[in-house]
Design a protein around this motif. Sequence first.
Motif, mmCIF file in Angstrom:
data_model
loop_
_atom_site.group_PDB
_atom_site.id
_atom_site.type_symbol
_atom_site.label_atom_id
_atom_site.label_comp_id
_atom_site.label_asym_id
_atom_site.label_seq_id
_atom_site.Cartn_x
_atom_site.Cartn_y
_atom_site.Cartn_z
ATOM 1 N N LEU A 1 30.884 -5.769 31.593
ATOM 2 C CA LEU A 1 30.453 -5.450 32.949
ATOM 3 C C LEU A 1 30.777 -3.995 33.245
ATOM 4 C CD1 LEU A 1 31.791 -8.629 34.812
ATOM 5 C CD2 LEU A 1 29.432 -8.157 34.163
ATOM 6 N N LYS A 2 30.023 -3.387 34.169
ATOM 7 C CA LYS A 2 30.241 -1.993 34.575
ATOM 8 C C LYS A 2 30.161 -1.897 36.090
ATOM 9 C CE LYS A 2 27.534 -0.458 30.664
ATOM 10 N NZ LYS A 2 26.270 0.158 30.318
ATOM 11 N N THR A 3 30.866 -0.920 36.643
ATOM 12 C CA THR A 3 30.775 -0.639 38.062
ATOM 13 C C THR A 3 29.349 -0.180 38.380
ATOM 14 O OG1 THR A 3 33.084 0.033 38.076
ATOM 15 C CG2 THR A 3 31.780 0.721 39.947
ATOM 16 N N GLY A 4 28.797 -0.668 39.493
ATOM 17 C CA GLY A 4 27.442 -0.329 39.891
ATOM 18 C C GLY A 4 26.395 -1.284 39.347
ATOM 19 N N GLN A 5 26.800 -2.182 38.470
ATOM 20 C CA GLN A 5 25.871 -3.128 37.863
ATOM 21 C C GLN A 5 25.568 -4.276 38.825
ATOM 22 O OE1 GLN A 5 27.549 -5.067 34.396
ATOM 23 N NE2 GLN A 5 25.600 -4.848 33.331
ATOM 24 N N ARG A 6 24.317 -4.746 38.804
ATOM 25 C CA ARG A 6 23.923 -5.892 39.632
ATOM 26 C C ARG A 6 24.093 -7.166 38.814
ATOM 27 N NH1 ARG A 6 21.124 -5.368 44.236
ATOM 28 N NH2 ARG A 6 19.623 -7.008 43.756
ATOM 29 N N VAL A 7 24.710 -8.180 39.441
ATOM 30 C CA VAL A 7 24.940 -9.459 38.776
ATOM 31 C C VAL A 7 24.464 -10.588 39.674
ATOM 32 C CG1 VAL A 7 26.892 -8.653 37.386
ATOM 33 C CG2 VAL A 7 27.302 -9.599 39.652
ATOM 34 N N VAL A 8 24.232 -11.741 39.071
ATOM 35 C CA VAL A 8 23.775 -12.918 39.801
ATOM 36 C C VAL A 8 24.885 -13.957 39.775
ATOM 37 C CG1 VAL A 8 22.049 -14.755 39.899
ATOM 38 C CG2 VAL A 8 21.391 -12.453 39.130
ATOM 39 N N LEU A 9 25.234 -14.463 40.957
ATOM 40 C CA LEU A 9 26.189 -15.564 41.079
ATOM 41 C C LEU A 9 25.394 -16.828 41.362
ATOM 42 C CD1 LEU A 9 28.862 -13.800 43.284
ATOM 43 C CD2 LEU A 9 29.116 -14.447 40.904
ATOM 44 N N THR A 10 25.610 -17.864 40.547
ATOM 45 C CA THR A 10 24.842 -19.097 40.662
ATOM 46 C C THR A 10 25.792 -20.282 40.794
ATOM 47 O OG1 THR A 10 23.204 -18.128 39.184
ATOM 48 C CG2 THR A 10 23.042 -20.485 39.571
ATOM 49 N N LYS A 11 25.469 -21.201 41.723
ATOM 50 C CA LYS A 11 26.257 -22.411 41.867
ATOM 51 C C LYS A 11 26.042 -23.314 40.670
ATOM 52 C CE LYS A 11 26.463 -22.925 46.882
ATOM 53 N NZ LYS A 11 26.095 -23.793 48.001
ATOM 54 N N GLY A 12 27.145 -23.939 40.207
ATOM 55 C CA GLY A 12 27.057 -24.900 39.119
ATOM 56 C C GLY A 12 27.363 -26.296 39.647
ATOM 57 N N ALA A 13 27.759 -27.176 38.761
ATOM 58 C CA ALA A 13 28.100 -28.543 39.152
ATOM 59 C C ALA A 13 29.372 -28.553 39.985
ATOM 60 C CB ALA A 13 28.294 -29.400 37.903
ATOM 61 N N ILE A 14 29.440 -29.490 40.889
ATOM 62 C CA ILE A 14 30.558 -29.701 41.818
ATOM 63 C C ILE A 14 30.810 -28.416 42.599
ATOM 64 C CG2 ILE A 14 32.889 -30.582 42.098
ATOM 65 C CD1 ILE A 14 32.506 -32.053 39.425
ATOM 66 N N THR A 15 31.899 -27.680 42.276
ATOM 67 C CA THR A 15 32.190 -26.456 43.037
ATOM 68 C C THR A 15 32.206 -25.216 42.149
ATOM 69 O OG1 THR A 15 34.564 -26.771 42.746
ATOM 70 C CG2 THR A 15 33.572 -27.686 44.756
ATOM 71 N N SER A 16 31.726 -25.333 40.927
ATOM 72 C CA SER A 16 31.790 -24.196 40.010
ATOM 73 C C SER A 16 30.742 -23.139 40.360
ATOM 74 C CB SER A 16 31.604 -24.659 38.564
ATOM 75 O OG SER A 16 30.339 -25.246 38.400
ATOM 76 N N VAL A 17 31.069 -21.888 40.008
ATOM 77 C CA VAL A 17 30.163 -20.763 40.218
ATOM 78 C C VAL A 17 30.153 -19.936 38.938
ATOM 79 C CG1 VAL A 17 29.701 -18.687 41.578
ATOM 80 C CG2 VAL A 17 30.679 -20.690 42.691
ATOM 81 N N PHE A 18 28.965 -19.494 38.535
ATOM 82 C CA PHE A 18 28.816 -18.701 37.321
ATOM 83 C C PHE A 18 28.272 -17.324 37.654
ATOM 84 C CE2 PHE A 18 28.593 -23.093 35.981
ATOM 85 C CZ PHE A 18 29.465 -23.106 34.906
ATOM 86 N N LEU A 19 28.722 -16.318 36.886
ATOM 87 C CA LEU A 19 28.285 -14.940 37.047
ATOM 88 C C LEU A 19 27.563 -14.521 35.771
ATOM 89 C CD1 LEU A 19 30.142 -11.962 38.471
ATOM 90 C CD2 LEU A 19 29.385 -11.813 36.115
ATOM 91 N N GLN A 20 26.417 -13.888 35.925
ATOM 92 C CA GLN A 20 25.695 -13.352 34.772
ATOM 93 C C GLN A 20 25.011 -12.059 35.165
ATOM 94 O OE1 GLN A 20 23.248 -16.938 34.558
ATOM 95 N NE2 GLN A 20 21.442 -15.604 34.419
ATOM 96 N N LYS A 21 24.817 -11.196 34.178
ATOM 97 C CA LYS A 21 24.084 -9.957 34.425
ATOM 98 C C LYS A 21 22.632 -10.318 34.658
ATOM 99 C CE LYS A 21 25.831 -8.010 30.584
ATOM 100 N NZ LYS A 21 26.037 -6.963 29.561
ATOM 101 N N GLU A 22 21.943 -9.468 35.438
ATOM 102 C CA GLU A 22 20.519 -9.705 35.689
ATOM 103 C C GLU A 22 19.754 -9.702 34.370
ATOM 104 O OE1 GLU A 22 19.122 -8.229 40.014
ATOM 105 O OE2 GLU A 22 19.523 -6.597 38.602
ATOM 106 N N ASN A 23 18.787 -10.604 34.257
ATOM 107 C CA ASN A 23 17.891 -10.705 33.101
ATOM 108 C C ASN A 23 18.607 -11.060 31.796
ATOM 109 O OD1 ASN A 23 15.717 -9.985 34.802
ATOM 110 N ND2 ASN A 23 16.272 -7.833 34.551
#
Length: 163
Positions: free
Chosen positions: A130-152
């Motif tokens: 990861l880098k500062t200034g980078q756009r990422v997507v936070l997505t809800k998972g099962a139950i209360t989990s959340v996942f982060l991934q870089k765009e595309n």
Amino acid sequence: MTRSIKLTYFTVITSLLLSPTVLAKEENLSDRIQDCVKISQDTAILTCFDQLTIKSSTISAEPEVTDLTAEQVDSFSKGQVKKTSEELANEINSITLTISKLSKTPYGQWKITFENGQKWQQKDSYKLSLKTGQRVVLTKGAITSVFLQKENTKKRIKVKRLK
């Protein structure tokens, strides 16, 4: 009655009787327990503790009554109710944010601060650059989990919101 049995009985009775609700109702309970401990005859000790337990069990701890708003009452355990199709359509399942600050924990997990002030921390041990200034997507998972991934991209890490 052996000394260890007396001590066990004393410990159990004391833990039952010294709960905050009972102490609030009877302030001299500690003194009464100490009086029971001073008795040397086995049957007299048991009788003394029995009387204390009978008296304390008749004291009912009334639950605290607080004023709740209609919204709080309506939302109580609403997560267990099946959502309507309208609620599902209005629910946000992912957001895109820009990273403003990055650091790592001693275990090599990311601590991420976004431009909107939210702070998140990685919860798994997967590697993701990861880098500062980078756009990422936070997505809800099962139950209360959340996942982060870089765009595309498909690679993702599990995160938890701190602030």
